[in-house]
Design a protein around this motif. Structure first.
Motif, short mmCIF file in Angstrom:
data_model
loop_
_atom_site.label_atom_id
_atom_site.label_comp_id
_atom_site.label_asym_id
_atom_site.label_seq_id
_atom_site.Cartn_x
_atom_site.Cartn_y
_atom_site.Cartn_z
N GLU A 30 0.83 -1.20 0.00
CA GLU A 30 0.00 0.00 0.00
C GLU A 30 0.87 1.26 0.00
O GLU A 30 0.55 2.23 -0.67
CB GLU A 30 -0.93 0.00 1.21
CG GLU A 30 -2.07 -0.98 1.08
CD GLU A 30 -2.94 -1.03 2.31
OE1 GLU A 30 -2.52 -0.54 3.39
OE2 GLU A 30 -4.05 -1.59 2.21
N ARG A 31 1.96 1.23 0.75
CA ARG A 31 2.85 2.38 0.78
C ARG A 31 3.41 2.67 -0.61
O ARG A 31 3.41 3.81 -1.08
CB ARG A 31 4.00 2.15 1.76
CG ARG A 31 4.88 3.40 1.97
CD ARG A 31 6.17 3.07 2.67
NE ARG A 31 7.05 2.21 1.89
CZ ARG A 31 7.78 2.62 0.84
NH1 ARG A 31 7.70 3.87 0.43
NH2 ARG A 31 8.56 1.78 0.19
N GLN A 32 3.83 1.63 -1.30
CA GLN A 32 4.38 1.81 -2.64
C GLN A 32 3.30 2.21 -3.64
O GLN A 32 3.54 3.01 -4.53
CB GLN A 32 5.07 0.53 -3.10
CG GLN A 32 6.37 0.28 -2.38
CD GLN A 32 7.07 -0.97 -2.87
OE1 GLN A 32 6.76 -1.50 -3.93
NE2 GLN A 32 8.02 -1.45 -2.09
N TYR A 33 2.10 1.64 -3.49
CA TYR A 33 1.00 1.92 -4.42
C TYR A 33 0.60 3.39 -4.37
O TYR A 33 0.33 4.00 -5.39
CB TYR A 33 -0.19 1.03 -4.06
CG TYR A 33 -1.38 1.18 -4.98
CD1 TYR A 33 -1.39 0.60 -6.24
CD2 TYR A 33 -2.50 1.89 -4.59
CE1 TYR A 33 -2.48 0.71 -7.08
CE2 TYR A 33 -3.60 2.00 -5.42
CZ TYR A 33 -3.59 1.41 -6.66
OH TYR A 33 -4.68 1.53 -7.49
N TYR A 34 0.59 3.98 -3.17
CA TYR A 34 0.17 5.37 -3.01
C TYR A 34 1.33 6.35 -2.98
O TYR A 34 1.12 7.56 -2.83
CB TYR A 34 -0.66 5.52 -1.73
CG TYR A 34 -2.01 4.84 -1.83
CD1 TYR A 34 -2.98 5.32 -2.69
CD2 TYR A 34 -2.30 3.70 -1.10
CE1 TYR A 34 -4.21 4.69 -2.80
CE2 TYR A 34 -3.53 3.07 -1.19
CZ TYR A 34 -4.48 3.57 -2.05
OH TYR A 34 -5.70 2.95 -2.16
N ASP A 35 2.56 5.88 -3.11
CA ASP A 35 3.72 6.75 -3.08
C ASP A 35 3.66 7.76 -4.23
O ASP A 35 3.52 7.37 -5.40
CB ASP A 35 5.00 5.91 -3.19
CG ASP A 35 6.25 6.76 -3.17
OD1 ASP A 35 6.31 7.72 -2.38
OD2 ASP A 35 7.17 6.46 -3.96
N PRO A 36 3.73 9.06 -3.92
CA PRO A 36 3.64 10.08 -4.98
C PRO A 36 4.67 9.91 -6.08
O PRO A 36 4.37 10.13 -7.26
CB PRO A 36 3.84 11.40 -4.23
CG PRO A 36 3.44 11.11 -2.83
CD PRO A 36 3.81 9.67 -2.59
N ALA A 37 5.88 9.51 -5.75
CA ALA A 37 6.91 9.34 -6.77
C ALA A 37 6.54 8.22 -7.74
O ALA A 37 6.74 8.35 -8.95
CB ALA A 37 8.26 9.04 -6.11
N THR A 38 5.97 7.14 -7.21
CA THR A 38 5.54 6.03 -8.06
C THR A 38 4.42 6.46 -8.99
O THR A 38 4.44 6.17 -10.19
CB THR A 38 5.08 4.84 -7.19
OG1 THR A 38 6.15 4.44 -6.35
CG2 THR A 38 4.62 3.68 -8.04
N VAL A 39 3.45 7.18 -8.44
CA VAL A 39 2.31 7.63 -9.26
C VAL A 39 2.78 8.61 -10.33
O VAL A 39 2.35 8.52 -11.49
CB VAL A 39 1.22 8.28 -8.36
CG1 VAL A 39 0.09 8.84 -9.21
CG2 VAL A 39 0.68 7.26 -7.36
N ALA A 72 -4.27 11.55 -4.96
CA ALA A 72 -5.07 12.27 -3.96
C ALA A 72 -5.31 11.42 -2.72
O ALA A 72 -5.23 11.91 -1.60
CB ALA A 72 -6.40 12.70 -4.57
N ALA A 73 -5.57 10.13 -2.90
CA ALA A 73 -5.81 9.25 -1.76
C ALA A 73 -4.55 9.06 -0.94
O ALA A 73 -4.61 8.95 0.29
CB ALA A 73 -6.32 7.89 -2.25
N GLY A 74 -3.41 9.05 -1.58
CA GLY A 74 -2.16 8.87 -0.87
C GLY A 74 -1.71 10.08 -0.10
O GLY A 74 -0.98 9.97 0.88
N SER A 75 -2.18 11.25 -0.49
CA SER A 75 -1.77 12.46 0.20
C SER A 75 -2.60 12.71 1.46
O SER A 75 -2.29 13.59 2.24
CB SER A 75 -1.86 13.67 -0.73
OG SER A 75 -3.20 13.91 -1.10
#
Length: 77
Positions: A30-39, A72-75
């Motif tokens: 989940e951390r990687q999925y929502y990571d802004p750099a990844t997105v 947006a969900a990750g922030s």
């Protein structure tokens, strides 16, 4: 009582350990999925694919919306 409960629960130790490992894996995924750099990296690949003509505008917009929702969900709130 603590020692007795540990002895009685000893056969369940592999299950408890497996559950802990699975929780850790889910948390990291989940951390990687929502990571802004990844997105942002995925958005850059998406733009490049669209500009190369590998997808239609509708496909691009749908995928872009998904990625922006993830961002947006990750922030958080």
């Amino acid at each position: 009582m603590g020692l007795l409960s540990e002895v009685l629960l000893l056969p369940a130790a592999p299950v408890r350990g497996t559950a802990w490992v699975l929780r850790q894996v889910v948390t990291e995924a989940e951390r990687q999925y929502y990571d802004p750099a990844t997105v942002q990296r995925e958005l850059a690949h998406l733009v490049a694919a669209y500009e190369a003509g590998e997808m239609t505008e509708d496909e691009f917009e749908a995928r872009e919306d998904e990625l922006l929702d993830r961002l947006a969900a990750g922030s958080g709130p």
